[in-house]
Design an enzyme around this catalytic site. Structure first.
Site, PDB file in Angstrom:
ATOM      1  N   ARG A  28       0.793  -1.212   0.000  1.00 18.08           N
ATOM      2  CA  ARG A  28       0.000   0.000   0.000  1.00 18.08           C
ATOM      3  C   ARG A  28       0.839   1.283   0.000  1.00 18.08           C
ATOM      4  O   ARG A  28       0.307   2.395  -0.138  1.00 18.08           O
ATOM      5  CB  ARG A  28      -0.892  -0.004   1.249  1.00 18.08           C
ATOM      6  CG  ARG A  28      -2.164   0.776   1.058  1.00 18.08           C
ATOM      7  CD  ARG A  28      -2.873   0.896   2.395  1.00 18.08           C
ATOM      8  NE  ARG A  28      -4.131   1.595   2.247  1.00 18.08           N
ATOM      9  CZ  ARG A  28      -4.734   2.230   3.226  1.00 18.08           C
ATOM     10  NH1 ARG A  28      -4.211   2.252   4.433  1.00 18.08           N
ATOM     11  NH2 ARG A  28      -5.871   2.849   3.021  1.00 18.08           N
ATOM     12  N   CYS A  52       7.173  32.689  25.941  1.00 21.47           N
ATOM     13  CA  CYS A  52       7.087  31.266  26.303  1.00 21.47           C
ATOM     14  C   CYS A  52       6.872  31.107  27.801  1.00 21.47           C
ATOM     15  O   CYS A  52       7.635  31.644  28.601  1.00 21.47           O
ATOM     16  CB  CYS A  52       8.369  30.558  25.886  1.00 21.47           C
ATOM     17  SG  CYS A  52       8.542  28.923  26.609  1.00 21.47           S
ATOM     18  N   CYS A  55      10.027  29.314  29.573  1.00 20.08           N
ATOM     19  CA  CYS A  55      11.370  29.888  29.619  1.00 20.08           C
ATOM     20  C   CYS A  55      11.692  30.401  31.032  1.00 20.08           C
ATOM     21  O   CYS A  55      10.810  30.779  31.799  1.00 20.08           O
ATOM     22  CB  CYS A  55      11.512  31.023  28.592  1.00 20.08           C
ATOM     23  SG  CYS A  55      12.041  30.459  26.949  1.00 20.08           S
ATOM     24  N   ASN A  77       2.202  20.782  37.109  1.00 14.68           N
ATOM     25  CA  ASN A  77       1.407  21.313  36.002  1.00 14.68           C
ATOM     26  C   ASN A  77       0.276  22.187  36.540  1.00 14.68           C
ATOM     27  O   ASN A  77      -0.473  21.770  37.426  1.00 14.68           O
ATOM     28  CB  ASN A  77       0.835  20.140  35.198  1.00 14.68           C
ATOM     29  CG  ASN A  77       0.340  20.545  33.822  1.00 14.68           C
ATOM     30  OD1 ASN A  77      -0.180  21.649  33.647  1.00 14.68           O
ATOM     31  ND2 ASN A  77       0.512  19.674  32.853  1.00 14.68           N
ATOM     32  N   HIS A 115      15.461  27.610  24.935  1.00 10.94           N
ATOM     33  CA  HIS A 115      14.182  27.432  24.232  1.00 10.94           C
ATOM     34  C   HIS A 115      14.348  26.763  22.868  1.00 10.94           C
ATOM     35  O   HIS A 115      13.414  26.124  22.361  1.00 10.94           O
ATOM     36  CB  HIS A 115      13.535  28.820  24.060  1.00 10.94           C
ATOM     37  CG  HIS A 115      12.174  28.804  23.450  1.00 10.94           C
ATOM     38  ND1 HIS A 115      11.040  28.522  24.184  1.00 10.94           N
ATOM     39  CD2 HIS A 115      11.749  29.031  22.179  1.00 10.94           C
ATOM     40  CE1 HIS A 115       9.964  28.592  23.386  1.00 10.94           C
ATOM     41  NE2 HIS A 115      10.377  28.901  22.168  1.00 10.94           N
ATOM     42  N   ASN A 155       5.746  14.620  24.661  1.00 12.79           N
ATOM     43  CA  ASN A 155       5.089  14.878  23.382  1.00 12.79           C
ATOM     44  C   ASN A 155       5.964  15.875  22.648  1.00 12.79           C
ATOM     45  O   ASN A 155       6.152  16.993  23.126  1.00 12.79           O
ATOM     46  CB  ASN A 155       3.700  15.494  23.580  1.00 12.79           C
ATOM     47  CG  ASN A 155       2.709  14.509  24.167  1.00 12.79           C
ATOM     48  OD1 ASN A 155       2.769  13.327  23.886  1.00 12.79           O
ATOM     49  ND2 ASN A 155       1.792  15.009  24.989  1.00 12.79           N
ATOM     50  N   SER A 163       1.824  21.624  23.319  1.00 13.41           N
ATOM     51  CA  SER A 163       1.293  22.979  23.278  1.00 13.41           C
ATOM     52  C   SER A 163       2.382  24.037  23.371  1.00 13.41           C
ATOM     53  O   SER A 163       2.108  25.221  23.299  1.00 13.41           O
ATOM     54  CB  SER A 163       0.234  23.162  24.366  1.00 13.41           C
ATOM     55  OG  SER A 163       0.632  22.577  25.575  1.00 13.41           O
ATOM     56  N   HIS A 166       9.064  24.717  23.711  1.00 15.30           N
ATOM     57  CA  HIS A 166      10.183  24.668  24.661  1.00 15.30           C
ATOM     58  C   HIS A 166      10.445  23.194  25.015  1.00 15.30           C
ATOM     59  O   HIS A 166       9.500  22.468  25.305  1.00 15.30           O
ATOM     60  CB  HIS A 166       9.824  25.474  25.922  1.00 15.30           C
ATOM     61  CG  HIS A 166      11.008  25.745  26.787  1.00 15.30           C
ATOM     62  ND1 HIS A 166      11.597  26.985  26.876  1.00 15.30           N
ATOM     63  CD2 HIS A 166      11.743  24.927  27.588  1.00 15.30           C
ATOM     64  CE1 HIS A 166      12.628  26.925  27.707  1.00 15.30           C
ATOM     65  NE2 HIS A 166      12.737  25.679  28.147  1.00 15.30           N
ATOM     66  N   HIS A 168      10.522  20.009  26.661  1.00 16.83           N
ATOM     67  CA  HIS A 168      10.002  19.551  27.961  1.00 16.83           C
ATOM     68  C   HIS A 168       9.285  18.231  27.832  1.00 16.83           C
ATOM     69  O   HIS A 168       8.838  17.849  26.750  1.00 16.83           O
ATOM     70  CB  HIS A 168       9.050  20.596  28.564  1.00 16.83           C
ATOM     71  CG  HIS A 168       7.711  20.650  27.884  1.00 16.83           C
ATOM     72  ND1 HIS A 168       7.519  21.227  26.649  1.00 16.83           N
ATOM     73  CD2 HIS A 168       6.492  20.184  28.262  1.00 16.83           C
ATOM     74  CE1 HIS A 168       6.241  21.132  26.292  1.00 16.83           C
ATOM     75  NE2 HIS A 168       5.592  20.495  27.252  1.00 16.83           N
ATOM     76  N   GLN A 170       6.717  15.356  30.452  1.00 12.06           N
ATOM     77  CA  GLN A 170       5.757  15.373  31.542  1.00 12.06           C
ATOM     78  C   GLN A 170       5.890  14.108  32.376  1.00 12.06           C
ATOM     79  O   GLN A 170       6.396  13.088  31.912  1.00 12.06           O
ATOM     80  CB  GLN A 170       4.335  15.458  30.998  1.00 12.06           C
ATOM     81  CG  GLN A 170       4.042  16.713  30.192  1.00 12.06           C
ATOM     82  CD  GLN A 170       2.552  16.854  29.879  1.00 12.06           C
ATOM     83  OE1 GLN A 170       1.703  16.714  30.750  1.00 12.06           O
ATOM     84  NE2 GLN A 170       2.245  17.136  28.623  1.00 12.06           N
TER      85      GLN A 170
END
Ligand code: G1P
Ligand code: G1P
Lengths: 350, 350
Positions: A28, A52, A55, A77, A115, A155, A163, A166, A168, A170
């Protein structure tokens, strides 16, 4: 009849970690693509961005102020999916409406005050510091009575819902063992009880013998495209020695882990000469005070891109309703990743 | 301690179809969004597009030519994920490298010759014709010996990987029962064996009594936001009478199904006054020649949008590694969908 050829004919492969099959359609890869293309934001980011909220020294969205940090900075968070507060629960559970409160802690781990960086662009010593912080955080959170599982993840890229660019990751720490981890644990456990070895010890041995899905390895870790990978360039880093979790990593192992993260993510960036998006995260033993000889430390990388920096694989329709489906074979993906240089494309001398 | 409030406090809910938990974080809907926004292509599409490979009379990507069709047109996908060809398979299965060939048929169902339409914008009689074709296709494919499961679905919108905006859906028919369907079947079956009623008969009864998650209903169908929905505006259409599959639908039931599809998808479009993207598909009994009294016809809708036409929910990171997570509660989503008009926003008199 023609004879089956796994590089030409559709087939299903078995994932022993989730006890699930996936559909592979090697033929495919040739279909034309007239669908959505991603916007590649290969912008050169500044070292410091006054807008940001991650930062150093900046104000966050909720009004809190970041310290003038250098290196790594961890904070709770401000808009976490979990709350640490204990609540009284006495609702009756009836019929199909089963629900239980969930407690936990969500942390953000800024990998650098710079950053403009991403993991593959950082020196190994700096990635090693990130691994140190993951280990420290794991130990600190594991010590809390109401925390039974700790999910460390990143992510990367706006296409992955990140989102803020910078650098990072979690950490979500919670009282329950989440669905996918519980499933993985169930299968690791039944394998261990039967074989007295971890599933990933045996799997890695077979993969190293086969060779064709290995991307890179060093003394303590191997990175490979799993035989049952569903994302086009999905990989897994597995510890060569059985380790239940990051708590027991030696200095040398942490260094070795940092080296393989840099190696793998550099290959990723070099694949399409773009900052390669992914969601990545560590699967390791719960911190529920029970014995977990079945667990074997590994880190999953789920990158969405398929053909270029603009064309991703959509896991939709059939994949959401029926079964994950992939176009190129895991062996083809591994061969491509293996052939890529480990010098970052941005550092190439022109 | 505060008392638990499901509209304020994080909690987990149980999905009996997949035997999985999901995380609900009602308090999280307030977080600011600085991440990726989708491009809304609310273009007015022409009735005929000479570049479209699904329009009547046009050439497709592989060189085949569409007939001058009016209404519905079905053809075999030129770049299908499955191949109908039978292959000889004698490979030895060893260790972790389990693999099996998979045969099947992929079809494309154009819903209309009119390039500019979508299901909610079609008259009910026209949607009824689509349902007729789904039933015909189901019967035709079910009659083939090597076809044991038929997945009917639609990817709507480029954000859902739909490669062509011409109104169309797909049918993937294959020899195996795909992973998610097999899992659903296992849980439907154990419920049926224990209770002598289908899981969805009992669930729907409880939902109708509760009322708060029902979006809309008519004589033969109800549409609701499942108690365990993971996508923000996820819904399910369930047949009120137990039906194992679409083959046994009467004319009246097919009409009723068309009515509820129009009703639900119109509410979706009206939610953000945009052509609402989703992946939707029917789950029904396999066509493997076995008895399936446990099955109960239903159609899932998985729409990605969260806050607006531009901001979607990203199922990434924690969701890929640990557990699906949602921000607004299913009850809030259902109340919003219930309150929306069933006249399409494009038809509003200004
Ligand atoms: O067949 P299409 O519309 O070209 O492709 C789309 O739907 C398929 C079935 O859900 C997916 O496998 C593809 O990833 C997606 O892009
Ligand atoms: O926490 P962030 O980066 O704002 O949000 C991102 O990651 C979370 C955890 O994977 C997801 O729940 C969100 O959907 C995603 O947008």
């Amino acid at each position: 009849n023609t004879s089956f050829d796994r590089n030409k004919h559709p087939h299903r492969r078995y994932n022993p970690l989730l006890d699930e099959w996936i559909l592979v359609s090697p033929q495919r890869a040739n279909r034309p693509w007239q669908g959505q293309k991603e916007i590649t934001t290969e912008e050169d980011r500044p070292v410091y961005d006054p807008e940001c909220y991650l930062c150093s020294g900046n104000m966050r969205a909720n009004g809190a102020q970041n310290p003038e940090y250098k290196g790594i900075y961890v904070f709770n968070n401000d808009f976490g999916a979990l709350l640490n507060e204990e609540v009284d629960f006495s609702e009756e559970q009836s019929g199909f409406f089963a629900l239980l409160p969930e407690r936990g802690i969500n942390r953000v781990v800024c990998f650098s005050e710079n950053h403009s960086l991403t993991l593959p662009e950082m020196p190994v010593e700096h990635i090693k510091n990130v691994v140190d912080v993951w280990q420290e955080q794991f130990n600190e959170l594991a010590a809390l009575d109401h925390i039974n599982y700790i999910q460390i993840f990143e992510n990367k890229g706006s296409i992955m819902g990140c989102s803020n660019p910078h650098p990072h990751g979690q950490i979500w720490a919670q009282s329950s063992i989440p669905a996918m981890v519980q499933k993985t644990q169930d299968h690791l456990k039944s394998y261990f009880e039967k074989n007295k070895r971890t599933l990933l010890e045996d799997y890695l041995e077979q993969e190293i013998a086969a060779g064709e899905r290995i991307v890179t390895e060093n003394e303590h870790f191997a990175a490979l495209v799993p035989f049952w990978a569903s994302w086009p360039y999905e990989t897994m880093i597995i510890s060569k020695q059985k380790r239940e979790n990051i708590a027991t990593f030696s200095e040398e192992e942490k260094e070795s882990f940092a080296v393989i993260i840099k190696d793998l993510t550099t290959r990723y960036d070099n694949l399409f000469e773009t900052s390669f998006p992914y969601s990545a995260g560590i699967h390791q033993s719960p911190t529920d005070g029970k014995e977990h000889p079945e667990w074997h430390f590994h880190m999953h990388f789920y990158p969405p891109l398929l053909r270029s920096a603009e064309v991703k694989k959509f896991m939709v329709g059939y994949e959401m309703l029926a079964e994950p489906q992939r176009d190129i074979t895991p062996e083809q993906s591994a061969a491509i990743l293996r052939s890529l240089p480990t010098i970052h494309y941005k550092k190439k001398i022109i």
